[in-house]
Each structure stands twice: as C-alpha cells, then as structure tokens.
Design a protein around this motif. Structure first.
Motif, PDB file in Angstrom:
ATOM      1  N   HIS A  88       0.839  -1.194   0.000  1.00 51.98           N
ATOM      2  CA  HIS A  88       0.000   0.000   0.000  1.00 51.98           C
ATOM      3  C   HIS A  88       0.874   1.245   0.000  1.00 51.98           C
ATOM      4  N   ASN A  89       0.464   2.238  -0.786  1.00 56.67           N
ATOM      5  CA  ASN A  89       1.306   3.437  -0.944  1.00 56.67           C
ATOM      6  C   ASN A  89       1.513   4.215   0.349  1.00 56.67           C
ATOM      7  N   SER A  90       0.708   3.975   1.354  1.00 54.61           N
ATOM      8  CA  SER A  90       0.929   4.635   2.648  1.00 54.61           C
ATOM      9  C   SER A  90       1.975   3.896   3.469  1.00 54.61           C
ATOM     10  N   GLY A  91       2.330   2.691   3.001  1.00 55.47           N
ATOM     11  CA  GLY A  91       3.282   1.874   3.750  1.00 55.47           C
ATOM     12  C   GLY A  91       2.655   1.181   4.942  1.00 55.47           C
ATOM     13  N   SER A  92       1.334   1.288   5.060  1.00 55.65           N
ATOM     14  CA  SER A  92       0.661   0.727   6.233  1.00 55.65           C
ATOM     15  C   SER A  92       0.496  -0.784   6.164  1.00 55.65           C
ATOM     16  N   CYS A  93       0.620  -1.356   4.978  1.00 55.35           N
ATOM     17  CA  CYS A  93       0.511  -2.809   4.884  1.00 55.35           C
ATOM     18  C   CYS A  93       1.116  -3.314   3.580  1.00 55.35           C
ATOM     19  N   LEU A  94       1.472  -4.595   3.624  1.00 52.80           N
ATOM     20  CA  LEU A  94       1.899  -5.259   2.398  1.00 52.80           C
ATOM     21  C   LEU A  94       1.339  -6.672   2.388  1.00 52.80           C
ATOM     22  N   TYR A  95       0.951  -7.086   1.189  1.00 57.86           N
ATOM     23  CA  TYR A  95       0.437  -8.443   1.007  1.00 57.86           C
ATOM     24  C   TYR A  95       1.600  -9.419   1.044  1.00 57.86           C
ATOM     25  N   TRP A  96       1.319 -10.657   1.403  1.00 54.98           N
ATOM     26  CA  TRP A  96       2.368 -11.679   1.495  1.00 54.98           C
ATOM     27  C   TRP A  96       3.053 -11.879   0.157  1.00 54.98           C
ATOM     28  N   ILE A  97       2.363 -11.570  -0.947  1.00 52.41           N
ATOM     29  CA  ILE A  97       2.937 -11.649  -2.293  1.00 52.41           C
ATOM     30  C   ILE A  97       3.017 -10.219  -2.816  1.00 52.41           C
ATOM     31  N   HIS A  98       4.236  -9.780  -3.172  1.00 53.28           N
ATOM     32  CA  HIS A  98       4.410  -8.384  -3.570  1.00 53.28           C
ATOM     33  C   HIS A  98       5.707  -8.216  -4.365  1.00 53.28           C
ATOM     34  N   THR A  99       5.892  -6.999  -4.890  1.00 55.12           N
ATOM     35  CA  THR A  99       7.160  -6.631  -5.530  1.00 55.12           C
ATOM     36  C   THR A  99       7.731  -5.429  -4.783  1.00 55.12           C
ATOM     37  N   HIS A 100       9.054  -5.322  -4.812  1.00 55.05           N
ATOM     38  CA  HIS A 100       9.702  -4.162  -4.214  1.00 55.05           C
ATOM     39  C   HIS A 100      10.233  -3.209  -5.281  1.00 55.05           C
ATOM     40  N   ASP A 101      10.563  -3.747  -6.464  1.00 52.09           N
ATOM     41  CA  ASP A 101      11.192  -2.938  -7.508  1.00 52.09           C
ATOM     42  C   ASP A 101      10.672  -3.399  -8.869  1.00 52.09           C
ATOM     43  N   THR A 102      11.281  -2.895  -9.943  1.00 54.08           N
ATOM     44  CA  THR A 102      10.814  -3.194 -11.299  1.00 54.08           C
ATOM     45  C   THR A 102      11.591  -4.335 -11.961  1.00 54.08           C
ATOM     46  N   THR A 103      12.307  -5.139 -11.187  1.00 48.51           N
ATOM     47  CA  THR A 103      13.072  -6.249 -11.765  1.00 48.51           C
ATOM     48  C   THR A 103      12.185  -7.408 -12.198  1.00 48.51           C
ATOM     49  N   GLY A 104      10.950  -7.457 -11.717  1.00 47.97           N
ATOM     50  CA  GLY A 104      10.068  -8.582 -12.015  1.00 47.97           C
ATOM     51  C   GLY A 104      10.128  -9.667 -10.961  1.00 47.97           C
ATOM     52  N   VAL A 105      10.907  -9.445  -9.912  1.00 44.86           N
ATOM     53  CA  VAL A 105      10.993 -10.440  -8.839  1.00 44.86           C
ATOM     54  C   VAL A 105       9.757 -10.303  -7.957  1.00 44.86           C
ATOM     55  N   ILE A 106       9.035 -11.417  -7.836  1.00 46.68           N
ATOM     56  CA  ILE A 106       7.879 -11.500  -6.953  1.00 46.68           C
ATOM     57  C   ILE A 106       8.381 -12.056  -5.623  1.00 46.68           C
ATOM     58  N   HIS A 107       8.111 -11.338  -4.551  1.00 45.80           N
ATOM     59  CA  HIS A 107       8.505 -11.763  -3.214  1.00 45.80           C
ATOM     60  C   HIS A 107       7.312 -12.421  -2.532  1.00 45.80           C
ATOM     61  N   VAL A 108       7.527 -13.584  -1.965  1.00 45.54           N
ATOM     62  CA  VAL A 108       6.530 -14.225  -1.114  1.00 45.54           C
ATOM     63  C   VAL A 108       7.139 -14.225   0.277  1.00 45.54           C
ATOM     64  N   GLU A 109       6.490 -13.535   1.187  1.00 48.63           N
ATOM     65  CA  GLU A 109       6.930 -13.470   2.578  1.00 48.63           C
ATOM     66  C   GLU A 109       5.689 -13.697   3.422  1.00 48.63           C
ATOM     67  N   ALA A 110       5.526 -14.938   3.861  1.00 52.62           N
ATOM     68  CA  ALA A 110       4.271 -15.363   4.474  1.00 52.62           C
ATOM     69  C   ALA A 110       4.483 -15.927   5.877  1.00 52.62           C
ATOM     70  N   PRO A 111       3.416 -15.934   6.673  1.00 54.47           N
ATOM     71  CA  PRO A 111       3.529 -16.442   8.038  1.00 54.47           C
ATOM     72  C   PRO A 111       3.513 -17.963   8.154  1.00 54.47           C
ATOM     73  N   SER A 112       3.120 -18.664   7.080  1.00 52.72           N
ATOM     74  CA  SER A 112       3.100 -20.129   7.132  1.00 52.72           C
ATOM     75  C   SER A 112       3.237 -20.711   5.730  1.00 52.72           C
ATOM     76  N   GLN A 113       3.675 -21.950   5.684  1.00 50.84           N
ATOM     77  CA  GLN A 113       3.889 -22.639   4.407  1.00 50.84           C
ATOM     78  C   GLN A 113       2.562 -23.027   3.786  1.00 50.84           C
ATOM     79  N   ARG A 114       2.420 -22.760   2.522  1.00 48.78           N
ATOM     80  CA  ARG A 114       1.282 -23.188   1.708  1.00 48.78           C
ATOM     81  C   ARG A 114       1.647 -22.923   0.266  1.00 48.78           C
ATOM     82  N   ASN A 115       0.818 -23.327  -0.646  1.00 46.08           N
ATOM     83  CA  ASN A 115       1.073 -23.056  -2.057  1.00 46.08           C
ATOM     84  C   ASN A 115       0.596 -21.647  -2.389  1.00 46.08           C
ATOM     85  N   PHE A 116       1.461 -20.897  -3.046  1.00 45.44           N
ATOM     86  CA  PHE A 116       1.111 -19.577  -3.542  1.00 45.44           C
ATOM     87  C   PHE A 116       1.173 -19.647  -5.063  1.00 45.44           C
TER      88      PHE A 116
END
Length: 174
Positions: free
Chosen positions: A80-108
């Motif tokens: 979110h542009n306010s920085g108040s939250c981020l989804y477990w699946i997100h990007t940080h930059d324009t490289t195309g790297v998708i980050h998964v940072e989740a609280p538990s193991q499951r299929n994404f």
C-alpha cells in the motif's frame, strides 16, 4: 389484528429478514479479520499485514512480453502506498521479482499475484498466450502456476513470440 397492521408487521418482518440475509452474505465474503492493515481486503486468502513475515520466504521472477516487447512489472505491487501494509505476495522494484513473505507454508500461485496486482490480467484475456516455467512450455491455466523459489515464469502475449528470456535471481536476495 387489523388487515393494515398485519401487512405492516409482514413488511417489517421481511425487512428484518432481508437485513440479516444481507449481513450474513457480507460476513461470508468478508469474515472477521479479513481486512487487515487498516481495512485492506484479503485477496485470495492473502492478507495485507502491517509487517513482513519471514517464516516462508521465496522469490520468483516474472517476465511479461507483449507482442515481442518486455513489459515492466511495477514496483510496489501488493504494498500500500501509505506503507501501512503489504500483502504476502508483492514486488519491491521493477526487476520482475515476486517476493513471497508469508507467516506459514502453503502453495502460492501466479493467479494470487495477478489478483493482488489487479491491473494486468485484463490485458491477457482474448489474446494468444504462451507461458514458460523455467524455459519449459507450460500447458494449463497460468493462474495455477505455483510460485517457487528461484523460478522463472515468462508470459508471452500476442502474435509475435520470442525466445523466452531467463533471469538469475540473486541467491542472497532479502
């Protein structure tokens, strides 16, 4: 009881029942706790949380090539542009790297990422599409592709297809 009173009582009862049916339907679609991070909705079971999770961490690279031209994957998808939250699946930059940072193991899946993104999936519908996972042609619903660590996904759209590029995700990526 007069006829007018009976009709009035029936109308009030119908309105009350309708209210509770609407409330029940809303609660089925938006269960308690489904709007984390200041009212941001859960998307495909993925919350928008105020902090990053480190229990599950993986990085998948996504290329989208539209009629032979690479499309830039925007930074901050799922943040979110306010920085108040981020989804477990997100990007940080324009490289195309998708980050998964989740609280538990499951299929994404790629479908979850596309639903969080909300912008690009519309461009795919009704066009010729080829999908490659680690250089191998993928046959099936691209939304079902599981996001795995160090994996390369290429979506080619349109009539002009090129050899799918590869990308080496840095092993020490945060």
């Amino acid at each position: 009881m007069t006829k007018g009173t009976a009709i009035f009582s029936a109308i009030v009862a119908a309105v009350v029942v309708a209210f509770f049916l609407v409330l029940y339907g809303y609660n089925q679609k938006h269960p308690a706790g489904s709007e984390a991070g200041g009212g941001f909705p859960t998307v495909d079971g993925i919350s928008c949380d105020s902090t990053e999770h480190f229990q599950v961490r993986l990085h998948t690279h996504l290329y989208i090539i539209d009629n032979g031209k690479q499309t830039t994957i925007p930074s901050q998808i799922g943040i979110h542009n306010s920085g108040s939250c981020l989804y477990w699946i997100h990007t940080h930059d324009t490289t195309g790297v998708i980050h998964v940072e989740a609280p538990s193991q499951r299929n994404f899946t790629l479908g979850q990422f596309l639903d969080i993104w909300q912008q690009y999936p519309k461009a795919i519908f009704g066009k010729s599409v080829k999908v490659y996972v680690n250089g191998q042609l993928f046959k099936g619903d691209l939304r079902s592709i599981k996001l795995k660590n160090q994996e390369n996904i290429v979506i080619e759209i349109g009539s002009k297809f090129v050899s799918p590029p590869s990308y080496q995700i840095p092993a020490n990526m945060p």
